[in-house]
Design an enzyme around this catalytic site. Structure first.
Site, PDB file in Angstrom:
ATOM      1  N   ASP A   1     -29.358   3.434 -20.929  1.00  0.00           N
ATOM      2  CA  ASP A   1     -30.385   3.503 -19.889  1.00  0.00           C
ATOM      3  C   ASP A   1     -31.094   4.853 -19.891  1.00  0.00           C
ATOM      4  OD1 ASP A   1     -31.973   3.271 -17.691  1.00  0.00           O
ATOM      5  OD2 ASP A   1     -30.350   3.217 -16.221  1.00  0.00           O
TER       6      ASP A   1
ATOM      7  N   ASP B   1     -38.053   3.612 -19.038  1.00  0.00           N
ATOM      8  CA  ASP B   1     -36.772   3.224 -18.459  1.00  0.00           C
ATOM      9  C   ASP B   1     -36.191   2.003 -19.167  1.00  0.00           C
ATOM     10  OD1 ASP B   1     -34.646   2.637 -16.827  1.00  0.00           O
ATOM     11  OD2 ASP B   1     -35.856   2.056 -15.094  1.00  0.00           O
TER      12      ASP B   1
END
Ligand SMILES: *[C@@H]1O[C@H](CO)[C@@H](O)[C@H](O)[C@H]1NC(C)=O
Ligand SMILES: *[C@@H]1O[C@H](CO)[C@@H](O)[C@H](O)[C@H]1NC(C)=O
Ligand SMILES: *[C@@H]1O[C@H](CO)[C@@H](O)[C@H](O)[C@H]1NC(C)=O
Ligand SMILES: *[C@@H]1O[C@H](CO)[C@@H](O)[C@H](O)[C@H]1NC(C)=O
Length: 431
Positions: free
Chosen positions: A319, A132
């Protein structure tokens, strides 16, 4: 962004323990995540992916989305103290013998590209984690959680690790805007990602996870790859795996190579030039908020479309931990105007269009230096129901002035995250 509301968590405000026994799934193999059908999850859910992004960034949840998802804020909490171990571990550093300056792991899409999971070896145990680039905690499902919370998950057992060491008086909390989140204690262990190794990496062990994490049985935790400044460990903030391993990498960077419905890769320490076409463009990032953030001003619909203004002062982050691409209202309306039948669908909380639409490509400006092409075919995210007539868009609007460019962006773009000079390298994927 993620407010620290640890007190609330431990005062039991999240207390109702909702043990909706998740579907029992097989444990997954080491390098590939089997695509096991989860009966509770009928394919991809656009609203579910959108609500997850809103939660993560503390964005206000629109009523339509809440209605579409039903009551989804319930959380489970449990707290168990763990045995201290007396095993000593060398100070943070790299296993020189094992590390030729690079590390490569596969990234396998789970549930049709909703998340990409990659195997991480922690103290000899391999766990598939969601890499992430939009957060900075490495946290794992572990044996402190009870069976109801961990059924179907891979679970790290610190007592089976020869190298685990509990850190005294350190804790962590990731609290989302709607009250969901995770929290726990912290230890160090040897973390090896495809040969890139840190011998005393902070590993955050969940003692409480909210129901959304419990239900997401393919996800056994996160490996945060944003900047260490937003790591949530208190009182001693911890460094990310990438920050710890960087000095020993051949090049101080990692790359994300995520593909639609195919195994991709995360690679540490080198750029594989066969993965992209043309030259890579290097974009300076603004990391004051701890993200891989850049400005974005204009967009175009179709590769030859006229440039149009996006949101004034637009800011976006790269992201990998978000599924959809959340952009400005200007881009969303400008793009979907070119898609006959597209409309904001209050019932499902986002833009939908007829599933048989021929979607144009979307060109997005990156800091005035690069136009990223998002393939139209990737913007058809998922049907909203079993009839398969109406589909949910992979591009939706962000309710705040921070755009979240998630996996829909990465499917078209090969991206290098360079921690040496805080730049993002971007180029179109080679086919
Ligand atoms: C750990 O170390 C403490 C203090 O040195 C000692 O009292 C304790 O017995 C040790 N525990 C184990 C399991 O060895
Ligand atoms: C370093 O890696 C090598 C090869 O994987 C392994 O044999 C050795 O035990 C490791 N050393 C440490 C200190 O972890
Ligand atoms: C960097 O980001 C911060 C927070 O979004 C913003 O306030 C600042 O103006 C940005 N700096 C530049 C140079 O764009
Ligand atoms: C950052 O590093 C990359 C790779 O080493 C290099 O190609 C690029 O020119 C650098 N960019 C800046 C702005 O320093």
């Amino acid at each position: 962004m993620q407010s620290i509301v640890r007190a609330l968590l431990f005062c039991g405000l999240l207390a109702p323990f909702v043990a909706a026994a998740p579907q029992k799934l097989q444990k997954r193999g080491v390098f590939k995540v089997e695509r096991v059908k989860n009966e509770k999850f009928t394919g991809r859910s656009g609203p579910k992916a959108l609500i997850k992004a809103y939660r993560k960034f503390g964005m206000p949840l629109p009523q339509g989305l809440l209605d579409a998802m039903g009551n989804s804020g319930t959380s489970s909490v449990q707290s168990v103290s763990i045995q201290e171990t007396n095993i000593t571990v060398p100070a943070a550093g790299i296993n020189e013998t094992a590390t030729p300056g690079t590390g490569l792991v596969t990234a396998t899409p789970e549930a049709n590209d909703v998340e990409y999971l990659a195997p991480v070896n922690i103290g000899g145990q391999t766990i598939n984690l969601d890499f992430d680039s939009g957060s900075s905690d490495l946290w794992v499902f572990n044996t402190q959680l009870d069976a109801a919370s961990t059924t179907g998950h891979q679970v790290y057992d610190p007592s089976l690790s020869q190298s685990f060491q509990l850190m005294q008086d350190q804790s962590w909390t990731i609290q989302y805007g709607d009250g969901s989140g995770a929290a726990g204690n912290v230890g160090t262990d040897v973390v090896d990602i495809g040969g890139a190794t840190v011998t005393a990496q902070a590993v955050e062990l969940a003692t409480a996870v909210s129901q959304s994490f419990v239900d997401d049985t393919a996800n056994n935790g996160l490996l945060g790859l944003a900047f260490s400044s937003i790591n949530t460990v208190q009182p001693q903030q911890q460094k990310t795996f990438f920050d710890n391993v960087m000095p020993d990498l051949a090049e101080p960077l990692f790359t994300a190579d995520l593909r639609a419905n195919a195994v991709g890769a995360y690679e540490f320490g080198r750029i594989d030039n066969t993965k992209f076409t043309g030259d890579m463009t290097w974009i300076p990032v603004n990391n004051t908020q701890g993200f891989w953030q850049f400005s974005t001003d204009t967009f175009a619909v179709g590769a030859d479309g006229a440039s149009q203004p996006g949101a004034a002062g637009g800011q976006a982050i790269a992201d990998t931990g978000t599924t959809l691409l959340l952009t400005s209202a200007e881009v969303v309306s400008g793009y979907y105007q070119q898609v006959p039948g597209a409309a904001n669908n209050a019932e499902v909380g986002g833009v939908t269009f007829p599933c048989d639409s021929d979607l144009p490509d979307l060109m997005l400006d990156v800091s005035g230096m690069y136009m990223a092409k998002i393939k139209g075919s990737d913007i058809n995210f998922a049907a909203i129901d079993n009839t398969g007539t109406e589909c949910f868009g992979g591009v939706q609007s962000s309710p705040v002035n921070l755009q979240i460019w998630g996996d829909i962006f990465f499917k078209s773009q090969f991206v290098a995250f360079n921690g040496g000079n805080n730049t993002l390298g971007m180029a179109e994927h080679a086919v």
